[in-house]
Design a protein around this motif. Structure first.
Motif, short mmCIF file in Angstrom:
data_model
loop_
_atom_site.label_atom_id
_atom_site.label_comp_id
_atom_site.label_asym_id
_atom_site.label_seq_id
_atom_site.Cartn_x
_atom_site.Cartn_y
_atom_site.Cartn_z
N THR A 135 0.79 -1.14 0.05
CA THR A 135 -0.01 -0.06 -0.11
C THR A 135 0.89 1.15 0.01
O THR A 135 2.08 1.36 0.46
CB THR A 135 -0.94 0.19 1.08
N THR A 136 0.34 2.16 -0.58
CA THR A 136 1.27 3.48 -0.84
C THR A 136 1.03 4.26 0.61
O THR A 136 0.18 4.19 1.08
CB THR A 136 0.38 4.27 -1.72
N PRO A 137 1.87 5.05 0.82
CA PRO A 137 1.84 5.68 2.28
C PRO A 137 0.58 6.92 1.97
O PRO A 137 0.48 7.44 0.90
CB PRO A 137 3.24 6.36 2.52
N PRO A 138 0.12 7.14 3.11
CA PRO A 138 -0.96 8.49 2.95
C PRO A 138 -0.24 9.70 2.86
O PRO A 138 0.90 9.99 3.16
CB PRO A 138 -1.55 8.35 4.46
N PRO A 139 -1.04 10.63 2.16
CA PRO A 139 -0.39 11.63 1.61
C PRO A 139 -0.15 12.71 2.83
O PRO A 139 -1.02 12.50 3.97
CB PRO A 139 -1.56 12.36 1.01
N PRO A 140 0.80 13.64 2.74
CA PRO A 140 0.93 14.58 4.28
C PRO A 140 -0.36 15.23 4.36
O PRO A 140 -1.12 15.69 3.46
CB PRO A 140 2.29 15.23 3.69
N PRO A 141 -0.31 15.74 5.76
CA PRO A 141 -1.36 16.66 5.89
C PRO A 141 -1.36 17.82 5.42
O PRO A 141 -0.19 18.43 5.04
CB PRO A 141 -1.46 16.73 7.51
#
Length: 240
Positions: free
Chosen positions: A67-73
């Motif tokens: 899974t791809t890492p979540p985008p930065p806030p």
């Protein structure tokens, strides 16, 4: 001089008739000999072989999902300064208590009143590694898993030999070969998911019919729960 031969005993009197009868008989026998046809007899030997336990079965392969890492806030907004007005104005809002015809009444349901059913996925365990193999009718009195497995394979061979019927069209055309049949015994003991692979559609249909005629079985058990068990057999169609 006295004639010694009796004139009524003339042997050449009917010789022409005898010649015609004999010639007709010889011609008739010659014609029948030329028209006679003989067909070679072929001994047809039909064999059906069921598989044993040493077949390679497809073991499900588990894959690790990357899974791809979540985008930065998102960045925090800049600070906005609020300038107070010199005079405060109070606004009075008058709301109407009448409802129009276009108003929509929504009913709020309580979360406790909603029942959510859990869907359990059927587990698949290969025949070679299952704890308790499916029980073929007639093998219920056996308690050992190895004995039940041997009884299962024996009953499977007997079923194939009993239901086997060589297709007449394939027999006339001389179509031979081995058909590989894969199927599953589900958690309720029924046979489904039949797949065939062979040299001709006629042989594949016959192998499919044989497997589809299998009776309902006691499902295989893994850790005390009924599971789905895949199985495969080859059916050999051979003319000798």
């Amino acid at each position: 001089m006295q004639v010694k031969k009796n004139p009524h005993a003339d042997l050449n009197r009917n010789s022409g008739l005898y010649f015609v009868i004999g010639l007709s008989l010889v011609l008739f026998l010659t014609w029948r000999a030329l028209e006679y046809k003989s067909y070679p007899k072929e001994d047809v030997l039909v064999e059906a072989i069921a598989a044993t336990d040493d077949l390679k079965e497809d073991v499900p392969v588990t894959e690790v999902l990357k899974t791809t890492p979540p985008p930065p806030p998102p960045a925090a907004p800049e600070v906005i300064e609020i300038v107070e007005d010199a005079e405060e104005i109070e606004e009075t809002i008058i709301e109407s208590t009448e409802t129009s015809q276009d108003a929509v009444i929504e009913e709020v349901l309580d979360v406790d009143d909603v029942e959510v059913g859990e869907l359990e996925e059927e587990i698949t365990v290969p025949f070679a590694v299952i704890e308790n193999v499916p029980v073929f009718p007639g093998c219920e009195n056996l308690t050992n898993n190895d004995e039940r497995k041997a009884c299962f394979q024996k009953k499977m061979q007997e079923h194939v030999m009993k239901e086997f019927h060589y297709p007449e069209v394939a027999l006339e055309l001389g179509i031979m070969g081995k058909v590989y049949v894969q199927f599953s015994i589900d958690s309720k003991g029924y046979v489904n998911g039949i797949r065939t692979r062979g040299p001709d559609k006629l042989l594949e249909r016959e192998a499919h019919r044989i497997v589809a005629a299998l009776p309902k079985m006691t499902p295989g058990m893994q850790r005390g729960k009924p599971v789905r068990v895949p199985y495969s057999i080859p059916v050999n169609f051979r003319i000798q």
